[in-house]
Scaffold this motif. Structure first.
Motif, PDB file in Angstrom:
ATOM      1  N   ARG A  38       0.841  -1.193   0.000  1.00 39.09           N
ATOM      2  CA  ARG A  38       0.000   0.000   0.000  1.00 39.09           C
ATOM      3  C   ARG A  38       0.874   1.239   0.000  1.00 39.09           C
ATOM      4  O   ARG A  38       1.921   1.275   0.644  1.00 39.09           O
ATOM      5  CB  ARG A  38      -0.891  -0.008   1.244  1.00 39.09           C
ATOM      6  CG  ARG A  38      -1.781   1.209   1.402  1.00 39.09           C
ATOM      7  CD  ARG A  38      -2.680   1.098   2.630  1.00 39.09           C
ATOM      8  NE  ARG A  38      -1.959   1.223   3.873  1.00 39.09           N
ATOM      9  CZ  ARG A  38      -1.721   2.382   4.501  1.00 39.09           C
ATOM     10  NH1 ARG A  38      -2.140   3.523   3.977  1.00 39.09           N
ATOM     11  NH2 ARG A  38      -1.060   2.407   5.635  1.00 39.09           N
ATOM     12  N   THR A  44       4.325   7.187   1.867  1.00 40.42           N
ATOM     13  CA  THR A  44       5.012   6.054   2.468  1.00 40.42           C
ATOM     14  C   THR A  44       4.506   4.755   1.851  1.00 40.42           C
ATOM     15  O   THR A  44       3.300   4.548   1.732  1.00 40.42           O
ATOM     16  CB  THR A  44       4.772   6.013   3.998  1.00 40.42           C
ATOM     17  OG1 THR A  44       5.212   7.252   4.562  1.00 40.42           O
ATOM     18  CG2 THR A  44       5.522   4.857   4.647  1.00 40.42           C
ATOM     19  N   TRP A  45       5.432   3.899   1.454  1.00 38.51           N
ATOM     20  CA  TRP A  45       5.102   2.593   0.894  1.00 38.51           C
ATOM     21  C   TRP A  45       5.151   1.557   2.020  1.00 38.51           C
ATOM     22  O   TRP A  45       6.085   1.558   2.831  1.00 38.51           O
ATOM     23  CB  TRP A  45       6.102   2.199  -0.184  1.00 38.51           C
ATOM     24  CG  TRP A  45       5.993   2.982  -1.456  1.00 38.51           C
ATOM     25  CD1 TRP A  45       6.076   4.326  -1.617  1.00 38.51           C
ATOM     26  CD2 TRP A  45       5.810   2.444  -2.766  1.00 38.51           C
ATOM     27  NE1 TRP A  45       5.961   4.661  -2.941  1.00 38.51           N
ATOM     28  CE2 TRP A  45       5.801   3.516  -3.668  1.00 38.51           C
ATOM     29  CE3 TRP A  45       5.675   1.145  -3.258  1.00 38.51           C
ATOM     30  CZ2 TRP A  45       5.651   3.352  -5.030  1.00 38.51           C
ATOM     31  CZ3 TRP A  45       5.531   0.974  -4.618  1.00 38.51           C
ATOM     32  CH2 TRP A  45       5.504   2.076  -5.494  1.00 38.51           C
ATOM     33  N   TYR A  46       4.143   0.678   2.063  1.00 41.17           N
ATOM     34  CA  TYR A  46       4.057  -0.373   3.071  1.00 41.17           C
ATOM     35  C   TYR A  46       3.986  -1.738   2.395  1.00 41.17           C
ATOM     36  O   TYR A  46       3.333  -1.880   1.353  1.00 41.17           O
ATOM     37  CB  TYR A  46       2.791  -0.204   3.923  1.00 41.17           C
ATOM     38  CG  TYR A  46       2.813   1.006   4.812  1.00 41.17           C
ATOM     39  CD1 TYR A  46       3.262   0.916   6.121  1.00 41.17           C
ATOM     40  CD2 TYR A  46       2.383   2.247   4.349  1.00 41.17           C
ATOM     41  CE1 TYR A  46       3.279   2.026   6.955  1.00 41.17           C
ATOM     42  CE2 TYR A  46       2.402   3.354   5.168  1.00 41.17           C
ATOM     43  CZ  TYR A  46       2.848   3.241   6.463  1.00 41.17           C
ATOM     44  OH  TYR A  46       2.878   4.345   7.269  1.00 41.17           O
ATOM     45  N   TYR A  47       4.639  -2.711   2.995  1.00 40.11           N
ATOM     46  CA  TYR A  47       4.520  -4.106   2.558  1.00 40.11           C
ATOM     47  C   TYR A  47       4.128  -4.924   3.777  1.00 40.11           C
ATOM     48  O   TYR A  47       4.807  -4.877   4.808  1.00 40.11           O
ATOM     49  CB  TYR A  47       5.828  -4.623   1.954  1.00 40.11           C
ATOM     50  CG  TYR A  47       5.738  -6.062   1.513  1.00 40.11           C
ATOM     51  CD1 TYR A  47       4.920  -6.414   0.442  1.00 40.11           C
ATOM     52  CD2 TYR A  47       6.424  -7.054   2.179  1.00 40.11           C
ATOM     53  CE1 TYR A  47       4.811  -7.734   0.037  1.00 40.11           C
ATOM     54  CE2 TYR A  47       6.325  -8.377   1.777  1.00 40.11           C
ATOM     55  CZ  TYR A  47       5.510  -8.708   0.714  1.00 40.11           C
ATOM     56  OH  TYR A  47       5.391 -10.019   0.316  1.00 40.11           O
ATOM     57  N   GLY A  49       1.944  -4.356   5.927  1.00 40.86           N
ATOM     58  CA  GLY A  49       1.711  -3.491   7.072  1.00 40.86           C
ATOM     59  C   GLY A  49       2.922  -2.758   7.608  1.00 40.86           C
ATOM     60  O   GLY A  49       2.790  -1.889   8.469  1.00 40.86           O
ATOM     61  N   SER A  50       4.112  -3.063   7.127  1.00 41.78           N
ATOM     62  CA  SER A  50       5.330  -2.399   7.605  1.00 41.78           C
ATOM     63  C   SER A  50       5.863  -1.452   6.543  1.00 41.78           C
ATOM     64  O   SER A  50       5.861  -1.791   5.355  1.00 41.78           O
ATOM     65  CB  SER A  50       6.417  -3.436   7.913  1.00 41.78           C
ATOM     66  OG  SER A  50       6.008  -4.278   8.963  1.00 41.78           O
ATOM     67  N   PRO A  51       6.335  -0.276   6.969  1.00 40.92           N
ATOM     68  CA  PRO A  51       6.884   0.653   5.981  1.00 40.92           C
ATOM     69  C   PRO A  51       8.136   0.080   5.326  1.00 40.92           C
ATOM     70  O   PRO A  51       8.936  -0.599   5.970  1.00 40.92           O
ATOM     71  CB  PRO A  51       7.228   1.905   6.791  1.00 40.92           C
ATOM     72  CG  PRO A  51       7.086   1.550   8.218  1.00 40.92           C
ATOM     73  CD  PRO A  51       6.387   0.246   8.333  1.00 40.92           C
ATOM     74  N   GLU A  53      11.556   0.716   4.302  1.00 41.16           N
ATOM     75  CA  GLU A  53      12.544   1.697   4.745  1.00 41.16           C
ATOM     76  C   GLU A  53      13.582   2.039   3.682  1.00 41.16           C
ATOM     77  O   GLU A  53      14.173   3.102   3.715  1.00 41.16           O
ATOM     78  CB  GLU A  53      13.262   1.185   6.002  1.00 41.16           C
ATOM     79  CG  GLU A  53      12.331   0.875   7.165  1.00 41.16           C
ATOM     80  CD  GLU A  53      11.740   2.106   7.810  1.00 41.16           C
ATOM     81  OE1 GLU A  53      12.321   3.202   7.658  1.00 41.16           O
ATOM     82  OE2 GLU A  53      10.690   1.981   8.459  1.00 41.16           O
TER      83      GLU A  53
END
Length: 179
Positions: A38, A44-47, A49-51, A53
């Protein structure tokens, strides 16, 4: 008045940025899937649920991003993966004037010159009246223009027929109506 060398270099880079992108519109992969990725409204890109980095990874993913209708995909010659995008996939956090052109810098380090091929538009929330300004980054993909960059555009804008208009490369873009 001449521009500093770093601004002219920025303009040259912006004019070349699109030429190095993969031909995502030409790829027709057989494998299609949805993945838990997302892009939040703040860029910010998340995979899962985690950003994510690693900035270089996000920048790489941004080069294989494709939009069809309201859906967004990461696409390669062998697979097409649907992702979620909260608003726009990019955020244009900075803007500079170089040779009568507005040069935006996005959260993934790309540069875009506002003009006929990269128009600026402002959507207004009918309930709150809050503006959401965007610039087209490339075919069917937009960047939300960050608040400070938008305020800079407003500062550079001129009143034309009761509206605030900013120009870039000979094109005028309406930022909003004056009251």
């Amino acid at each position: 008045m001449s521009q500093p060398d770093d601004l002219l270099t920025l303009l040259e880079k912006a004019e070349k940025d699109e030429s190095g992108l993969p031909p995502v519109h030409a790829w027709k992969p057989e494998r299609h899937a949805d993945i838990d990725m997302r892009i939040a409204r703040d860029g910010t890109w998340y995979y899962e649920g985690s950003p994510i980095e690693r900035e270089r990874m996000v920048a790489l993913f941004s080069t294989i991003l494709l939009r069809e209708g309201e859906d967004y995909f990461l696409i390669t010659p062998v697979e097409k993966l649907r992702i979620q995008v909260d608003d726009a996939p990019f955020v244009a956090g900075e803007v500079q004037q170089v040779d009568n052109k507005l040069v935006f810098t996005t959260n993934v380090g790309s540069h875009v010159i506002a003009g006929a091929g990269h128009p600026i538009r402002v959507d207004t929330d009918p309930a709150t009246g809050e503006p959401s300004p965007y610039i087209t980054v490339r075919k069917n993909l937009h960047a939300l223009i960050g608040r400070s960059a938008f305020y800079q555009l407003v500062d550079w804008a001129e009143e034309v027929d009761g509206r605030l208009v900013v120009e870039s490369g000979g094109e005028g873009f309406v930022l909003g109506a004056l009251e």
